[in-house]
Design a protein around this motif. Structure first.
Motif, PDB file in Angstrom:
ATOM      1  N   GLN A  75     110.282  56.775  24.349  1.00 20.76           N
ATOM      2  CA  GLN A  75     111.547  56.969  25.064  1.00 20.76           C
ATOM      3  C   GLN A  75     111.587  58.304  25.794  1.00 20.76           C
ATOM      4  N   ARG A  76     111.128  59.345  25.134  1.00 22.36           N
ATOM      5  CA  ARG A  76     111.148  60.691  25.735  1.00 22.36           C
ATOM      6  C   ARG A  76     110.011  60.905  26.726  1.00 22.36           C
ATOM      7  N   GLN A  77     108.949  60.082  26.552  1.00 19.39           N
ATOM      8  CA  GLN A  77     107.728  60.255  27.328  1.00 19.39           C
ATOM      9  C   GLN A  77     107.193  61.683  27.140  1.00 19.39           C
ATOM     10  N   ASP A  78     107.288  62.132  25.900  1.00 24.95           N
ATOM     11  CA  ASP A  78     106.861  63.484  25.563  1.00 24.95           C
ATOM     12  C   ASP A  78     106.519  63.541  24.074  1.00 24.95           C
ATOM     13  N   ALA A  79     105.888  64.632  23.689  1.00 27.45           N
ATOM     14  CA  ALA A  79     105.508  64.846  22.291  1.00 27.45           C
ATOM     15  C   ALA A  79     106.746  64.950  21.407  1.00 27.45           C
ATOM     16  N   VAL A  80     106.566  64.556  20.145  1.00 28.21           N
ATOM     17  CA  VAL A  80     107.651  64.606  19.175  1.00 28.21           C
ATOM     18  C   VAL A  80     107.123  65.239  17.891  1.00 28.21           C
ATOM     19  N   ALA A  86     109.520  61.259   3.463  1.00 29.12           N
ATOM     20  CA  ALA A  86     108.921  61.916   2.300  1.00 29.12           C
ATOM     21  C   ALA A  86     108.926  63.435   2.447  1.00 29.12           C
ATOM     22  N   GLY A  87     109.132  63.937   3.672  1.00 30.13           N
ATOM     23  CA  GLY A  87     109.192  65.374   3.910  1.00 30.13           C
ATOM     24  C   GLY A  87     108.010  65.945   4.656  1.00 30.13           C
ATOM     25  N   PHE A  88     107.015  65.118   4.993  1.00 30.50           N
ATOM     26  CA  PHE A  88     105.837  65.605   5.709  1.00 30.50           C
ATOM     27  C   PHE A  88     106.132  65.835   7.190  1.00 30.50           C
ATOM     28  N   ALA A  89     105.494  66.851   7.750  1.00 33.12           N
ATOM     29  CA  ALA A  89     105.526  67.044   9.202  1.00 33.12           C
ATOM     30  C   ALA A  89     104.755  65.904   9.839  1.00 33.12           C
ATOM     31  N   LYS A  90     105.296  65.373  10.920  1.00 33.90           N
ATOM     32  CA  LYS A  90     104.652  64.287  11.654  1.00 33.90           C
ATOM     33  C   LYS A  90     104.807  64.608  13.128  1.00 33.90           C
ATOM     34  N   LEU A  91     103.686  64.596  13.846  1.00 33.69           N
ATOM     35  CA  LEU A  91     103.762  64.869  15.277  1.00 33.69           C
ATOM     36  C   LEU A  91     102.929  63.851  16.029  1.00 33.69           C
ATOM     37  N   VAL A  92     103.431  63.469  17.197  1.00 39.05           N
ATOM     38  CA  VAL A  92     102.708  62.516  18.033  1.00 39.05           C
ATOM     39  C   VAL A  92     102.848  62.910  19.498  1.00 39.05           C
ATOM     40  N   VAL A  93     101.841  62.501  20.245  1.00 39.89           N
ATOM     41  CA  VAL A  93     101.839  62.649  21.696  1.00 39.89           C
ATOM     42  C   VAL A  93     101.645  61.253  22.275  1.00 39.89           C
ATOM     43  N   GLY A 106      98.422  61.192  17.013  1.00 31.91           N
ATOM     44  CA  GLY A 106      99.197  62.122  16.223  1.00 31.91           C
ATOM     45  C   GLY A 106      98.598  62.414  14.872  1.00 31.91           C
ATOM     46  N   CYS A 107      99.363  63.188  14.114  1.00 34.48           N
ATOM     47  CA  CYS A 107      98.920  63.546  12.779  1.00 34.48           C
ATOM     48  C   CYS A 107     100.116  63.881  11.901  1.00 34.48           C
ATOM     49  N   CYS A 108      99.853  63.894  10.612  1.00 31.39           N
ATOM     50  CA  CYS A 108     100.887  64.174   9.623  1.00 31.39           C
ATOM     51  C   CYS A 108     100.212  64.686   8.354  1.00 31.39           C
ATOM     52  N   GLY A 109     101.038  64.989   7.352  1.00 29.25           N
ATOM     53  CA  GLY A 109     100.472  65.285   6.041  1.00 29.25           C
ATOM     54  C   GLY A 109     100.569  66.724   5.571  1.00 29.25           C
ATOM     55  N   ALA A 148     102.230  73.757  14.772  1.00 31.29           N
ATOM     56  CA  ALA A 148     102.417  72.349  15.122  1.00 31.29           C
ATOM     57  C   ALA A 148     102.372  72.169  16.634  1.00 31.29           C
ATOM     58  N   HIS A 149     102.967  73.090  17.375  1.00 28.15           N
ATOM     59  CA  HIS A 149     102.944  72.996  18.839  1.00 28.15           C
ATOM     60  C   HIS A 149     101.550  73.280  19.402  1.00 28.15           C
ATOM     61  N   GLU A 150     100.773  74.105  18.714  1.00 28.46           N
ATOM     62  CA  GLU A 150      99.375  74.304  19.121  1.00 28.46           C
ATOM     63  C   GLU A 150      98.589  73.002  18.962  1.00 28.46           C
ATOM     64  N   ILE A 151      98.875  72.265  17.905  1.00 25.18           N
ATOM     65  CA  ILE A 151      98.206  70.975  17.678  1.00 25.18           C
ATOM     66  C   ILE A 151      98.625  69.979  18.752  1.00 25.18           C
ATOM     67  N   ILE A 152      99.895  69.964  19.084  1.00 21.99           N
ATOM     68  CA  ILE A 152     100.381  69.096  20.165  1.00 21.99           C
ATOM     69  C   ILE A 152      99.658  69.435  21.461  1.00 21.99           C
ATOM     70  N   THR A 153      99.526  70.710  21.766  1.00 21.83           N
ATOM     71  CA  THR A 153      98.823  71.141  22.983  1.00 21.83           C
ATOM     72  C   THR A 153      97.369  70.690  22.957  1.00 21.83           C
ATOM     73  N   PHE A 154      96.726  70.787  21.801  1.00 22.13           N
ATOM     74  CA  PHE A 154      95.345  70.317  21.641  1.00 22.13           C
ATOM     75  C   PHE A 154      95.247  68.843  22.023  1.00 22.13           C
ATOM     76  N   ILE A 155      96.162  68.033  21.489  1.00 13.37           N
ATOM     77  CA  ILE A 155      96.153  66.595  21.797  1.00 13.37           C
ATOM     78  C   ILE A 155      96.409  66.364  23.282  1.00 13.37           C
ATOM     79  N   GLN A 156      97.404  67.045  23.832  1.00 11.31           N
ATOM     80  CA  GLN A 156      97.738  66.849  25.248  1.00 11.31           C
ATOM     81  C   GLN A 156      96.562  67.191  26.143  1.00 11.31           C
ATOM     82  N   LYS A 157      95.853  68.256  25.835  1.00 12.31           N
ATOM     83  CA  LYS A 157      94.687  68.631  26.653  1.00 12.31           C
ATOM     84  C   LYS A 157      93.595  67.579  26.566  1.00 12.31           C
ATOM     85  N   ARG A 158      93.379  67.048  25.367  1.00 12.32           N
ATOM     86  CA  ARG A 158      92.366  65.997  25.212  1.00 12.32           C
ATOM     87  C   ARG A 158      92.751  64.749  25.977  1.00 12.32           C
ATOM     88  N   LEU A 159      94.027  64.394  25.951  1.00 11.68           N
ATOM     89  CA  LEU A 159      94.480  63.201  26.684  1.00 11.68           C
ATOM     90  C   LEU A 159      94.424  63.422  28.194  1.00 11.68           C
TER      91      LEU A 159
END
Length: 162
Positions: A75-80, A86-93, A106-109, A148-159
């Motif tokens: 919906q956002r067409q952006d990373a979340v 359960a309380g884990f961080a979850k991020l997706v691009v 994405g990743c979590c855990g 977490a935002h560094e990880i998002i940036t890593f994914i975005q650059k790879r994509l």
């Protein structure tokens, strides 16, 4: 168009492996229907495999969180970046090509700084004893929002490189 039209499954698996090495989190690629496209298994902690090996835990915690966060990304067409029940961080691009949502990477855990595992909830869903959950959760590393935002940036650059 599908994810495998962009890159073969082996390439997506390599991305999952690289993402796990970079983030130390559980990494996954899901198609637009919420299905994993590889069989790569990796863990950021000792509690996740216990939750995912339990059918109720897999469905109520992991699959539910994957569906919700993937829809937000679509919906956002952006990373979340969010937390699962359960309380884990979850991020997706999101993976979007020619305006079409193809899935998410994405990743979590890990835990966001200041967060904690919802031990009582995990116990109710999985039937695992709270003491076992708390013992397993004690070794889960925390992650800052900046990291977490560094990880998002890593994914975005790879994509973007695809």
């Amino acid at each position: 168009m599908t994810l495998t039209d962009i890159m073969p499954v082996d390439g997506w698996r390599k991305l999952e492996e690289d993402l796990h090495a970079f983030s130390h989190m559980n990494s996954c690629v899901f198609d637009s229907q919420g299905r994993r496209i590889t069989d790569y298994a990796n863990w950021g902690n000792k509690l996740c495999p216990r939750i995912k090996s339990n059918p109720q835990g897999l469905q109520a915690i992991c699959a539910c969180a994957n569906q919700v966060i993937a829809r937000h990304a679509e919906q956002r067409q952006d990373a979340v970046l969010e937390e699962c029940d359960a309380g884990f961080a979850k991020l997706v691009v999101p993976v979007i090509r020619d305006g079409q949502f193809l899935g998410v990477v994405g990743c979590c855990g890990l835990l966001l700084d200041g967060s904690h595992i919802e031990s009582d909830y995990v116990s109710r869903v999985t039937g695992l004893p709270v003491t076992e959950i708390e013992d397993l959760a004690a070794s889960i590393p925390a992650i800052s929002r900046q990291r977490a935002h560094e990880i998002i940036t890593f994914i975005q650059k790879r994509l973007t490189a695809l």
